[in-house]
Write a protein that holds these residues in place. Structure first.
Motif, short mmCIF file in Angstrom:
data_model
loop_
_atom_site.label_atom_id
_atom_site.label_comp_id
_atom_site.label_asym_id
_atom_site.label_seq_id
_atom_site.Cartn_x
_atom_site.Cartn_y
_atom_site.Cartn_z
N PHE C 102 0.84 -1.20 0.00
CA PHE C 102 0.00 0.00 0.00
C PHE C 102 0.87 1.26 0.00
O PHE C 102 2.01 1.22 0.47
N PRO C 103 0.34 2.38 -0.47
CA PRO C 103 1.12 3.62 -0.51
C PRO C 103 1.10 4.37 0.83
O PRO C 103 0.34 4.02 1.73
N HIS C 104 1.91 5.38 0.91
CA HIS C 104 1.94 6.40 1.98
C HIS C 104 1.79 5.89 3.41
O HIS C 104 1.22 6.54 4.27
N GLY C 105 2.34 4.69 3.64
CA GLY C 105 2.43 4.23 5.03
C GLY C 105 1.16 3.64 5.62
O GLY C 105 1.11 3.31 6.80
N ILE C 106 0.11 3.48 4.81
CA ILE C 106 -1.10 2.85 5.34
C ILE C 106 -0.90 1.33 5.36
O ILE C 106 -0.22 0.77 4.50
N GLY C 107 -1.44 0.69 6.38
CA GLY C 107 -1.44 -0.76 6.47
C GLY C 107 -2.81 -1.20 6.92
O GLY C 107 -3.59 -0.40 7.45
N PRO D 16 0.27 12.82 -0.80
CA PRO D 16 -0.66 12.28 0.20
C PRO D 16 0.01 12.04 1.55
O PRO D 16 -0.60 12.27 2.59
N GLU D 17 1.25 11.59 1.49
CA GLU D 17 1.89 11.25 2.76
C GLU D 17 2.00 12.48 3.67
O GLU D 17 1.67 12.42 4.86
N ILE D 20 -1.40 13.36 5.07
CA ILE D 20 -1.81 12.40 6.10
C ILE D 20 -1.04 12.66 7.39
O ILE D 20 -1.62 12.75 8.48
N ASP D 131 -0.92 3.06 10.69
CA ASP D 131 -0.26 4.24 10.13
C ASP D 131 1.25 4.10 10.32
O ASP D 131 1.74 4.14 11.45
N HIS D 132 1.95 3.91 9.22
CA HIS D 132 3.41 3.75 9.28
C HIS D 132 3.83 2.72 10.32
O HIS D 132 4.77 2.93 11.10
N PRO D 271 -0.72 7.75 -6.54
CA PRO D 271 -1.38 6.62 -5.87
C PRO D 271 -1.66 6.90 -4.40
O PRO D 271 -0.77 7.35 -3.66
N ALA D 272 -2.89 6.66 -4.02
CA ALA D 272 -3.30 6.85 -2.63
C ALA D 272 -4.38 5.85 -2.31
O ALA D 272 -5.07 5.36 -3.21
N PHE D 273 -4.50 5.51 -1.03
CA PHE D 273 -5.50 4.52 -0.65
C PHE D 273 -6.03 4.83 0.75
O PHE D 273 -5.31 4.72 1.74
N GLN D 274 -7.25 5.26 0.82
CA GLN D 274 -7.99 5.48 2.05
C GLN D 274 -7.21 6.30 3.10
O GLN D 274 -7.02 5.88 4.25
N PRO D 275 -6.80 7.51 2.71
CA PRO D 275 -6.00 8.33 3.64
C PRO D 275 -6.77 8.74 4.89
O PRO D 275 -6.15 8.86 5.96
N GLN D 278 -6.50 6.20 7.46
CA GLN D 278 -5.17 6.19 8.07
C GLN D 278 -5.06 7.22 9.19
O GLN D 278 -4.37 7.00 10.19
#
Lengths: 332, 332, 332, 332
Positions: C102-107, D16-17, D20, D131-132, D271-275, D278
């Motif tokens: 997943f991108p930007h540190g989301i898990g 996005p990071e 977030i 988150d990370h 690319p981003a997913f459900q920020p 997060q």
């Protein structure tokens, strides 16, 4: 480094880790079949071996070595291992009553199953056990098996690898001619294996690429007395000290009529858990079969005075699985 | 009673029930192997056949005929048939992180699966289809398959019955040398089967106890274009009119590279559903394989100029199941 | 027809069928809410009852009456009822290791469950039990529940029916002030229920539309001594002879802290199985709750000197289900 | 640190990071309820709030806010999320036919389910998103959710936390009075929420401990046009920029009639997913409800001119679950 002891008397019963590490280092096959290998000792099976195996079919007799996949199996829920739950999506009762909505008198029955892949007769795949965070061939465990499954050595890679010469060593009968059943806790040694081969004769000689089946008799006992702790409790099985024998023999796979293939309780006076698995799967690269039914096979072997046969035991090609239910068949 | 037509042109396309009944009556094997039989045409496989099959292993080459058991499979949920859902009970990531609570550096991964038994490469058992409320050998459907499963002809009875001579008829290549793929809706006739045998030559002759594999090429197409309606939609396959050919051939089993073995849409102008199943399973007692992957096998056969081999396809011994996932292997 | 006995002494212990038939005929509610009814006694809950229930919330205290849904639950596999098997599709270990893609540190973590709908705290739906082939409201059992599920009275119809006044009768403490636990096999009678109401006082009066909770103390014991045969073995519970009391009380539902709500072994000297279910579900149309945890609730009631509260116990809207896991909450 | 933008126009759509992280830091509630907290914003619900909620029951009308749990649901298998598979262990057809083996005319039906816990109307638990590599309250993700489940914040801890005042904001009708349905991709802003509250009036004011329900109208559309990509595709939903509003409002939970609560596609050009997940789950500690059916509720609110009610939405007490299927009920 000294050679690891090949008899239980040589084990330091207070230091399982050292005993495991010594054997892991001594018998490790990492890199033997290249950095990308996903089959381990199954690589020992070659075309010549398969031809030899097929040539053992002199009668056309076939025996299944499976236990039932049944709600009344041995599993008790330990580590969420249940017996298989088989349910129907459609039934004959509904079909006969005419409530299925199909034309021209056709009716149908479908079914589903929910089961641990290790619940009954099975192969353990190469991703099933790790040694200090490493999987087969030296890969990091977390690079191999995530919650998405075994991304590298999934059992689907072995789909065409389950055909070879099978050899039965009936340790139950050999060591206990009175009952045919080894006691729970009995540790089968390398000497036991060699002596059994000698006693059974030339058809029992085990070599490169063979699949070795070891009958302990524990299943025979469980059939007589009830499952009890068959799934995970005390059992006869291979001693940790057979790791060298296994390595040298170059067998492709091994299977037993027990839950866990190695002796239980394990051979230590401090907490220990399946040390031979820890050496055999991630280090030797050995495919292990458990919960096989070798009783009818043993009788067939004795009757014929031969202990070798064509063995076919193909895993289901479940993507990313670390084990697979199987129905192994022996053909004479 | 007149002999049922053996070409689609002879079918009354407005009366599937009459066409089915005529074939059911003409080709019914009820009682042929006794009142208690649970195997149907698998009885045609005898020891001599198995010896003949093993003797076909001249090279030691093995091929798996399985499709993957994978979440990305063809199933779309119709009649609750999903793709298999494989989940992990333990992972390498957890093992590597050291959170599993095991001693001496051992770590493990286990897994479970939930799947319809008909979701990927499989055998249909004898309890899978009923004809006017009757199951194989003339039993009442509701006496055979209840919500507890198939109480009589469960697939566990066939555990030792999946070893025989396999023969591939590559109808895709024979009828469509240009593409190797039959069109969806193409109904394979008895004449087609006979002509293909003639064209492929002596190793393709099909007789008592053989397992017949029919490649249509639809899977090849699905691999190229995506699953689409591969699971249940239009497909090439056997015509209802091949029922007589199947009966006379005394094959033990048949399998194809399609979802449903027979042609779809079915060959009628009024609602119909799998009429050849209705004749073949409960009446002829035929075991049917579906969702097999015959592409690599076809290439291997062509390369060798022979279309026969040892075939081993053992069902899992799931008590009471009306089908089983399998990993069929062909050995040359 | 004479009125069925309302005390166990009046039962013919050799004729369960006659005793059941007499009560089925005497207390049958078929047609009471119309021919199309799918709710049974849940119809007794009306808007006024819900207002009354909400008005009982004078403190804002909430208690859950659920047992855990856990692999370490009481189920032992009888009739394929296992404990729930909960597995992860993604984990925090994988997320932390960074292997989820997943991108930007989301898990993320996802999970699945496989469970019998009757494995832990639950409602029995109206399709759960049949009487001589008939389901609730006089429908043929086979017209109601096929292998596709409950086509008529599926529990989804009760999705908005689980809100009412709850009343706790603590029979454990009332009859056994020494231990607070009824013995296994103790049959609670109508007299017991009435006497308990009298002893507990005005807040315990049970009437039309109430949901009645009966604490036996068996769960308290199981927590102390281990599950043993909690799921299906001997238990305290309601006597068959309370059927008349239940019918007259016009309760909407009843729930207990036992596996099966009625006394076990059942009150007959010949084979019998859950006779009060046979009267209550298909004939009275009663919704029954089982495997509830009433211990904290009982302490809360005693502490407050009141035994009534707002009860919300909403089934999951599983299409065609004959039961549902629930998390009932009591609010004071 | 500057205050994060509260309007989409203020977002850096290429980073996005950073967007977030800024919100995670600004709105993080770690430690707010102690180091051992397992409930997050559900802690905002107190006894006074529950009393206030119960006092809203002035009519005794109850509405279920659930979607069906049904094979014909929206899931398409993405990330192994299937629709629920419900199968019968026993049926009425079998009971009516008399083949169940029970005495005195009793018959029964049982059932099982296999389903992702996020397949239909549900709560996301606090272990659902990281988150990370960190979970709620600052814990390492791998210390919280392993393949054994959520060992710390499992949803069973919230078993008594699902009772509060519910408030519906019908953004669909407010922003699109013509259709009542927001377009896919529409990002609901803080201004939108505030304006909707003003328009709906005093009963819509949202404060500490309330459970906020946001109707977008997407489900209404899916019902009309078919599921399409309802499970995971484009959808109206909350903008990432509402994180500050959510944090200040001190709501206990939020739920929507969409698959994922926040707007999709997400508001970035990379690319981003459900920020918003997060930020909201691991940082704010927010419990999120998805796949709710708010249509009948919206009509009931409009009809009454009030948008507040008692809301009860109790998760199943599944040990270690990171989500739970629920049947939320609103009571007026």
């Amino acid at each position: 480094m000294t050679t690891p002891a090949e008899h239980p008397a040589g084990l330091d019963r207070n230091n399982p880790e050292a005993e495991i590490v010594a054997r892991a280092e001594a018998y490790r096959n990492w890199g033997r079949w290249g950095a990308d290998d996903v089959l381990g000792t199954l690589n020992f099976i070659d075309a010549a071996k398969r031809k030899q195996a097929a040539a053992l079919v002199t009668e056309g007799t076939v025996l299944s070595l499976t236990q039932p996949f049944d709600m009344n199996g041995p599993q008790k829920g330990w580590r969420r291992r249940t017996n298989p739950v088989h349910t129907m999506l459609d039934t004959g009762t509904d079909a006969e009553r005419g409530s299925q909505g199909f034309p021209h008198g056709i009716g149908g029955a479908d079914d589903v199953i929910a089961m641990p892949l290790q619940c009954s007769t099975q192969w353990d795949g190469l991703g099933h056990i790790f040694d200090h965070g490493f999987a087969w061939n030296g890969r990091r465990a977390g690079d191999v098996v995530t919650s998405e499954g075994d991304l590298v050595t999934g059992i689907e890679h072995a789909a065409a690898s389950g055909v070879s010469r099978g050899v039965l060593l009936d340790l139950g009968r050999f060591l206990r001619p009175d009952t045919g059943e080894l006691d729970d806790g009995y540790a089968i040694t390398a000497d036991d294996l060699n002596a059994c081969i000698s006693a059974q004769g030339a058809t029992s000689v085990v070599g490169t690429g063979d699949m070795l089946l070891v009958r302990t008799g524990q299943l025979t006992r469980a059939r007589r007395t009830g499952w009890g702790d068959y799934a995970g409790g005390p059992a006869p099985g291979l001693s940790l000290t057979t790791a060298g024998w296994i390595h040298r023999s170059e067998i492709a796979a091994i299977a037993t009529d027990t839950w866990g293939f190695e002796v239980r309780p394990n051979e230590f006076d401090v907490p220990a858990f399946q040390p031979l698995h820890q050496v055999a799967i991630p280090n030797i690269g050995l495919t292990i079969g458990e919960l096989w039914d070798l009783d009818a096979l043993a009788e067939a072997c004795i009757e014929r005075g031969r202990f070798e046969f064509l063995l076919v035991a193909s895993p289901l090609a479940i993507t990313g699985a670390v084990g697979s239910p199987i129905n192994p068949v022996a053909v004479f």
